[in-house]
Design an enzyme around this catalytic site. Sequence first.
Site, PDB file in Angstrom:
ATOM      1  CB  SER A   1      15.092 -13.636   7.183  1.00  0.00           C
ATOM      2  OG  SER A   1      15.889 -13.762   6.031  1.00  0.00           O
TER       3      SER A   1
ATOM      4  CG  ASP B   1      13.522 -20.007   2.249  1.00  0.00           C
ATOM      5  OD1 ASP B   1      14.248 -19.266   1.287  1.00  0.00           O
ATOM      6  OD2 ASP B   1      13.446 -19.870   3.468  1.00  0.00           O
TER       7      ASP B   1
ATOM      8  CG  HIS C   1      12.784 -16.139   2.557  1.00  0.00           C
ATOM      9  ND1 HIS C   1      13.499 -17.006   3.727  1.00  0.00           N
ATOM     10  CD2 HIS C   1      13.054 -14.919   3.124  1.00  0.00           C
ATOM     11  CE1 HIS C   1      14.245 -16.307   4.673  1.00  0.00           C
ATOM     12  NE2 HIS C   1      13.776 -14.961   4.079  1.00  0.00           N
TER      13      HIS C   1
END
Length: 304
Positions: free
Chosen positions: A164, A246, A278
């Site tokens: 991320s 995601d 995600h």
Amino acid sequence: MDESSNSEVVHEFRFFKVYKDGRVEKHFWPPKKIPPTDDPITGVQSKDVVVSTDPPVSARIFLPKLPNPDHKLPLLLYVHGGGFSMESAFSPTYDRLVKTLSAQANVVAVSVEYRLAPEDPIPACYDDCWTALKWVTTHADGNGLDPWLNNHVDFNRVFLAGDSAGGNISHTLAFRVGSIGLPAGVRLVGAVLCHPYFGGVEYDDTMWLYMCPTNTGFDDPRMKPPVEDLGRLGCEKVLIFVAEKDHLNGPGKGYCERLKKSGWGGKVEIEENEGVDHCFHLSDPTSDKAMALIHKICCFFKQE
């Protein structure tokens, strides 16, 4: 200022809100932190170190079981995710993840505890991780401050990884390596970007711009790296993961396509995790798909 003015929210973001009086209230705060421990099952040892006091940067180092103490191992610098504003290298989630990577890939891992926005505005996170990488490389001649890094790391096999926001920061580190370089005897082989953030989603981008007062707008190169920056990555290969469900799937694929067109001379591979969202591997690390993702990362570290 009256109480109603104090309680007025002027910014409502995914991970925090900002009041009119300047207070910031984070939705998942503070992060839970656990001390370093030696794992009797995997044999991985861990400890915390101070990288820098000004700025304050620390890290957790993981040393896998050493069948041959004289054998040097690759080094992984791991950058945790959390929207640039949450989580910790010392949380149970990232302690478990990086310990697993160290054990399965047989690498010495350094997990960076960087300053979080908005209290410490971006680019503090980028600068802290760069400080950590530079600190790690001071051990390349065997005369650094930490004996584990001095004695057990092969600095010809250095890797970056992050998820991320940490994937975004890992890209920036690779770009800085390509632009600034590393000391003699240090080679950055590759970078793993797991479900990375690279702009393209307005509500996340607006939050990033707020956290980075020195931003240059929605095309800020740290948020959305341009082709010319991608062509200067200072590593030899990149592995990108995107998740099918995601909201960062499209920007992650776009990053890969721009990298292929950039003239960069390395090898890029992308894998889509089907049917998941995600960073699914953090919340469900024992699932088959999570274990497959970890296995893929470990193979990336092992294959020259």
